[in-house]
Design a protein around this motif. Structure first.
Motif: not given
Lengths: 842, 244
Positions: A720-745
């Motif tokens: 179980r992994i908890l991710v804290f992401s900042c709103d400026s760069c972190g959250y958009p980066a996670v979004d970016n992984a989604g937009i690019r359909r990159l699979d992760y755990d």
């Protein structure tokens, strides 16, 4: 609203109980339940229950106060029965949660990875969720109305929207927020779920449920901050009556707002009173002051108080209370006719401070030539003598002199404050010593201020350029530039040199004048570029030498005759900065002048108080400031910032850690109390993480994060992994992984924070204690942090925890620096981390 | 009369001496029945106590059993001193594991401090006499420190110790002072005695490692000090529970 008065009648008690049981009931049904036949009695009791019950769309329900009344009744019954009561309940605020959950399937996108039917079933079973609905495309404008109607129909007072990233349709969601006016929380089940776990539908569905559950829990812990507004008074106080203050007053005087101008000296004009002329302008300094004053006085809504010094500021934007102490002038301005009899009869003299102690003046004197107000004054240090003498008092034909005047404290309440107290011309005795040419009037080495008075026709030399020691006309003048205590550019001295060239050419064409720039003294931040010209020279070194009786300045390349040497003095921060700092919060820039951006909201600074300026810059600076003030005063009120930060002064030890941590100077300790300027607070949360006593807290941020962590910890994945992401760069980066359909755990679940700097080290410990196998902090690159050093703070905190707990923690926490487009970094790191953790826990 | 006992577990007796030296001790002697105080009396009765002041932390099973026996028979347990409340100095031991007594019993009251500060100890003894409530201050030591308004957070911290009487806030002189993260109540005794605060009263709002980590992210701490783990565990050693 007296709850005991409300509960006093058994019928009213019954009404509340029925509403508690039924939640919603119509007027007719309620009347029937009570067994009432007459509406008159019923209406009377309903009126008495105002505040405890609400009516919406034809249905009655309990308000928050009504729910509390029920709790009171229950507690009373228990106590009277001899039971002990436990007042700690799940929702101890007595609020009623009617949470609606919208799942937007985003057309077919969500369906591809998530079993929406199964998801909705499970969401419906979540506690406090009243109703759920699936939208195909929430982002269509027509759906906003549908959404609003749905919420109204079912009396939903909180909403979870499980859809795409809230960053995508931020305008749309802002519209929804404003229209619905209820708390809304977003669960990102598209970019953070459906799009990145399409090959693991079971886990994707579970993750979506958990994200929604976390949002529900966050809403349950949300404290709604009442919207406050700050009324704006239509008045402004200008502190300082020099050129900057007068220029601002000129602009402001054209409006309908009232202005108070406070000047510490006995006449207006400040430093400019001594300027013989101003380069590029037609008028001399005193004329300019007179011009400004007359155009200001034409408008009737300005009060000018001289001999008045600011002593305290309190209050907030729109309502500042300023206290000033007015020193007595001893002359009544309205009665004095300027006959001069008092000056004539005065028996004592002093050296004239205005004329640099070259000449003498009487104790009762005009503060300076062409003063405004043009009336005499007696200085505080002389009044004791004057009170024994009193000759002027008797000589005055209009009885304008009152030697027994006392200081007066004045108070004003204004909407805005402009600080324009200026800076000081550098004291020549503070110049760096080594090898430099020292100020020495006894050797005809004078400052630019003294030279200005020499040029002035009403000055001590009657406008003649002479050598002070001999009184003879100076045949040659040398002006030495960049004379300042610190190596910063004062911006106006180059213009002053050009002015001297012009002036001397006109007044004394036979006198030679040369301007020397010593390269090692030129500050790195110089703003003006003067090319080498016929009388302007650059050199490495200067030295005094003599040829017979004649003095020369010897440079490394040349030598110039130097009967009179003028040190062109720069400007240094004024002493009054220290006193100002005790009244209001600000920080200094690296040159030591006030940084205007650091002032509290509603307080501005213009003129040389923020750094010395050439005249044209000073005018535009003052006008810009006046315009900003006008924009403020044009409003009747401002919404107070809605940052949910609470301050408990009992717990505050005034340690200043939070003040230090704030990138926006929004916190200050004033009069032993911690205060927050809500309009400057940008909600980064750095202060909350740093406060060691909990004096500064934000339950919405802290309790909500805790609630979200608990909800997400129910995940059944491993690890179980908890991710804290900042709103400026972190959250958009996670979004970016989604937009690019990159699979992760799918075991990685994201909690969104304003800034990595708001990540309290305790969150990491709590997460691990709750059963998370690993924690990831995703934030900006160090040089790109929006809140300056937020990510660095997070990195340091985790480094310190790792140093204390060792491997045990080191292996379970990761910090990632990403930019908004580095979704692949996030996905790869999460997968790697997951593999490592799997090994660790096996 | 209230029956009081003073118990010592794994401790140095410092808190006991503080009790003896308290201005309220004579009053205590008159107003209550002290049935157990091994430091001053050979009487060994440790049963039937209304209130038990416990000094020291738990390192042996016998100590835990004693506490539980007292607690289950209705004795109100008061944790006295940092060892009882937090674990204490023995937390630094690599060989021995010490627990605060709250791990085994519910506490009626607790007063940290090494030793507990004079005034708060007086209040605590008073509460044993007349049943009054005591409240621990919720501010940090900065609230009581003579150099409070003179902090500087941009000087690199390179030292743990002070050599000469301080002229200003220790942090301004590059000496680590844990005042900002430590509970007040001692009237800045150590700081007034030219020693930086080492946190004996414990933290106020969160556990020590988190509070220290947050604090270190704001000030500049040299690498040597940052790695000095014993700093964190001087009076307590919180466990990190990680599910295996």
């Amino acid at each position: 609203m007296n709850v005991y008065a409300a509960l006093a009648h058994p019928l009213r008690e019954q009404i509340l109980r029925i509403l508690d049981a039924e939640r919603l009931i119509t007027y007719n049904d309620l009347m029937k339940r009570l067994g009432l036949k007459k509406t008159g009695l019923f209406n009377y009791h309903l009126k008495k229950l105002e505040g405890f019950i609400e009516k919406r769309n034809g249905f009655y329900q309990l308000s928050a106060a009504g729910a509390n009344a029920i709790r009171l009744m229950t507690a009373k019954e228990q106590l009277m029965a001899g039971e002990s009561i436990d007042l700690s309940e799940a929702d101890s605020r007595g609020a009623i949660f009617r949470i609606g959950v919208i799942v937007c399937s985003c057309g077919e996108e969500i369906h591809q990875a998530i079993n929406v039917g199964e998801l909705m079933e499970k969401v419906n079973d979540l506690p406090y969720v009243e109703r759920t609905m699936v939208f195909q495309h929430l982002c269509l404008l027509e759906n906003v109305e549908k959404l609003k109607a749905w919420c109204d129909r079912y009396f939903l007072n909180n909403l979870v929207i499980a859809a795409c990233s809230p960053r995508l349709h931020s305008q749309m969601f802002t519209t929804i927020r404003m229209q619905l006016d209820i708390p809304i929380e977003f669960a990102n089940i598209r970019e953070h779920c459906a799009w990145v776990h399409s090959n693991k539908p079971e886990q994707a569905t579970e993750k979506a449920l958990l994200l929604i559950r976390a949002s529900v829990e966050m809403l349950r812990h949300r404290v709604s901050i009442p919207k406050r507004t700050l009324p704006i008074r239509k008045s402004v106080a200008i502190i300082g009556g020099g050129l900057a203050g007068l220029e601002a007053a000129k602009v402001l005087a054209q409006s309908n707002y009232s202005i108070i101008l406070l000047e510490k000296e006995s006449c207006l004009g400040g430093v400019a009173r001594r300027w013989e002329s101003i380069y590029g302008a037609i008028d001399c300094g005193p004329c300019m002051i007179a011009e400004d004053v007359s155009s200001v006085m034409l408008s009737g809504n300005i009060r000018i108080l001289t001999n008045t010094e600011l002593s305290d500021i309190s209050g907030t934007i729109g309502n500042y209370e300023i206290t000033a102490s007015q020193q007595p002038r001893y002359i009544d301005l309205s009665k004095c006719i300027m006959c001069g009899s008092c000056v004539d009869i005065c028996p004592e003299s002093r050296s004239d401070e205005f004329e640099h102690h070259i000449t003498q003046r009487k104790l009762i004197h005009l503060p300076c030539p062409a003063a405004y107000p043009n009336r005499p004054v007696i200085e505080q240090e002389d009044i004791d003598f004057c009170r024994t003498c009193r000759k002027c008092e008797k000589a005055c034909p209009s009885k304008a002199i009152n030697l027994d005047q006392e200081p007066v404290i004045k108070k004003f309440t204004v909407g805005a404050i402009i600080l324009a107290t200026g800076a000081e011309v550098c004291d020549p005795k503070t110049l760096p010593q080594q090898g430099a040419i020292q100020y020495n009037p006894a050797k005809d080495i004078i400052t630019s201020s003294e030279f200005e008075r020499m040029l002035a026709p009403d000055g001590p030399t009657g406008g003649k350029i002479i050598c002070p020691t001999t009184g003879q006309p100076a045949q040659s003048i040398i002006v030495l530039q960049c004379q300042n205590r610190t190596k910063t550019c004062s911006q106006y001295c180059c213009n002053v040199a050009l002015k001297y060239l012009e002036n001397v050419e006109k007044k004394a064409p036979d006198t030679s004048i040369n301007v020397l720039y010593q390269i090692s003294l030129i500050p790195p931040d110089r703003t003006t570029f003067i090319p080498e010209y016929s009388h302007i020279h650059f050199c490495e070194s200067v030295k005094i030498s003599h040829r017979g009786h004649k003095r020369l300045i010897q440079t490394d390349t040349n030598s110039f005759p130097a009967d009179l040497i003028v040190l062109n003095m720069g400007m240094t921060p004024g002493d009054q900065q220290l006193t100002l700092r005790s009244m209001t919060n600000f920080s200094l820039d690296r040159r030591g002048f006030i940084d205007p951006k650091s002032l509290s909201s509603g307080i501005w600074a213009c003129g040389s108080i923020t750094g010395p300026k050439a005249y044209a810059k000073l005018v535009s600076d003052s006008r810009d400031t006046a315009l900003e003030v006008l924009l403020l005063l044009g409003k009747d009120s401002l919404p107070a910032g809605d940052m949910p930060i609470q301050i408990n002064q009992e717990k505050c030890g005034l340690c200043n850690l939070c003040v230090e941590s704030c990138p926006f100077n929004a916190l200050a300790i004033i009069a032993d109390t911690l205060r927050i300027d809500t309009l400057k607070c940008e909600g980064c949360g750095a202060c909350i993480a740093i406060c060691p006593t909990g004096a500064l807290s934000s339950p919405p941020i802290q309790e909500e994060i805790q609630a979200a962590m608990v909800a997400l910890s129910m995940s059944t994945t491993s690890p179980r992994i908890l991710v804290f992401s900042c709103d400026s760069c972190g959250y958009p980066a996670v979004d970016n992984a989604g937009i690019r359909r990159l699979d992760y755990d799918p075991s990685a679940m994201v909690i969104r924070l304003p800034c990595a700097g708001s990540i309290d080290a305790n969150y990491v410990i709590t997460a691990l204690n709750l059963g998370f196998d690993g924690v990831v902090v995703v934030g900006c690159h160090e040089t790109a942090c929006r809140f300056f050093d937020g990510i660095k703070k997070a990195q340091t905190r985790i480094g310190v925890l790792a140093a204390f707990y060792g491997d045990e923690l080191q292996k379970r926490v990761r910090v990632l620096n990403v930019s908004a487009v580095e979704g692949h970094v996030f996905a790869n790191q999460v997968n790697q981390f997951s593999t490592e953790l799997k090994e660790l826990i096996s | 009369m209230t029956k009081i006992g003073f118990l010592q577990l794994n401790s140095c007796s410092g808190c006991m001496f503080a009790v003896l030296g308290s201005a309220l001790f004579p009053e205590l002697l008159k107003s209550v029945d002290i049935r157990l105080f091994r430091l001053i009396s050979d009487v060994q009765v440790d049963t039937d106590l209304d209130i038990a002041f416990v000094e020291g932390g738990v390192t042996r099973d016998e100590d835990a059993e004693l506490l539980r026996r007292l607690w289950t028979t209705g004795t109100k347990i008061i944790a006295l001193g940092s060892c009882a409340v937090l674990g204490g100095i023995m937390s630094q031991s690599p060989n021995m594991h010490i627990d605060p007594i709250s791990k085994f019993v519910d506490l009626h009251l607790s007063l940290p401090g090494c030793p507990p500060p004079r005034k708060l100890l007086g209040n605590l003894l008073m509460s044993a006499i007349d049943g009054s409530e005591i409240a621990l201050p919720e501010k940090n030591v900065c609230g009581e420190c003579p150099f409070a308004q003179d902090q500087a957070f941009d000087v690199e911290i390179t030292s743990l110790h002070n050599i000469h009487p301080p002229q200003s806030c220790f942090l301004r002189e590059g000496i680590l002072c844990l005042g900002p993260i430590t509970r007040a109540g001692c009237e800045a005794l150590c700081i007034n005695g030219a020693t930086p605060c080492d946190g004996c009263m414990g933290t106020i709002d969160r556990n020590l490692p988190s509070t220290l980590a947050n604090f270190f992210s704001l000030i500049k701490v040299s690498d040597a000090i940052r790695k000095y783990a014993a700093l964190a565990f001087r009076y307590q050693k919180p466990e990190l529970k990680v599910k295996q």
